[in-house]
Structure formats: C-alpha cells, structure tokens
Design a protein around this motif. Structure first.
Motif, short mmCIF file in Angstrom:
data_model
loop_
_atom_site.label_atom_id
_atom_site.label_comp_id
_atom_site.label_asym_id
_atom_site.label_seq_id
_atom_site.Cartn_x
_atom_site.Cartn_y
_atom_site.Cartn_z
N ARG A 1 0.84 -1.21 0.00
CA ARG A 1 0.00 0.00 0.00
C ARG A 1 0.87 1.26 0.00
NH1 ARG A 1 -5.21 1.54 1.26
NH2 ARG A 1 -5.44 3.51 2.34
N GLU B 1 2.34 1.73 -3.41
CA GLU B 1 1.30 2.18 -4.34
C GLU B 1 1.04 3.68 -4.17
OE1 GLU B 1 -3.06 1.05 -3.78
OE2 GLU B 1 -2.26 -0.48 -5.12
N ILE C 1 -5.01 3.04 -4.76
CA ILE C 1 -5.83 2.59 -5.88
C ILE C 1 -6.83 1.55 -5.37
CG2 ILE C 1 -5.80 1.50 -8.17
CD1 ILE C 1 -4.33 4.16 -8.08
N CYS C 2 -8.09 1.69 -5.75
CA CYS C 2 -9.12 0.74 -5.35
C CYS C 2 -9.11 -0.44 -6.33
CB CYS C 2 -10.49 1.41 -5.35
SG CYS C 2 -11.81 0.31 -4.86
N HIS C 3 -8.87 -1.64 -5.81
CA HIS C 3 -8.84 -2.84 -6.65
C HIS C 3 -10.15 -3.61 -6.60
CE1 HIS C 3 -4.58 -2.42 -7.45
NE2 HIS C 3 -4.40 -2.16 -6.17
N LYS C 4 -11.09 -3.19 -5.77
CA LYS C 4 -12.36 -3.89 -5.61
C LYS C 4 -13.49 -3.25 -6.40
CE LYS C 4 -11.29 -5.68 -1.08
NZ LYS C 4 -11.73 -5.82 0.30
#
Length: 62
Positions: A19, A22, A30-33
C-alpha cells in the motif's frame, strides 16, 4: 524468549508495504475492488458530459 513471526504478521506487513509503495507511485491509494461497469449500460450523466456540442441557446429563424 524469541518472538516468532506468524503467517498473519507476514501477510499484514506485506500488505502495508504494498500500500505504501502504491501511494508513493500514484500519489493516492488505488481501489482494486471496484466493479467494472459495462459500456452497454445506459448512463445519462456520461452521455451528457460527452455531448459538448449541444447549444445552450436555441435560435428560431422565420
């Protein structure tokens, strides 16, 4: 007494490091979901934003 590193500690440390890397790369997390939205779905807001050639004033000629 020696302290052991458990698998949970290892995973937690890797997530934190990932995190931080990133945020350093992109400046924000960054939202990965996020769910991928289909292009076929009707989205009035996106259509209106894309259509910039609509006139604000309507002229009537006689």
């Amino acid at each position: 007494m020696k302290k052991r590193i458990t698998q949970d500690d290892y995973i937690k440390a890797n997530r934190k490091a990932s995190r931080e890397a990133e945020i350093e790369m992109y400046g924000h997390p960054i939202c990965h979901k996020r769910v991928h939205q289909s292009k076929k779905v009707y989205n009035r807001k996106k259509i209106k934003a894309a259509n910039k050639e609509l006139p604000y004033f309507l002229y009537c000629f006689r």
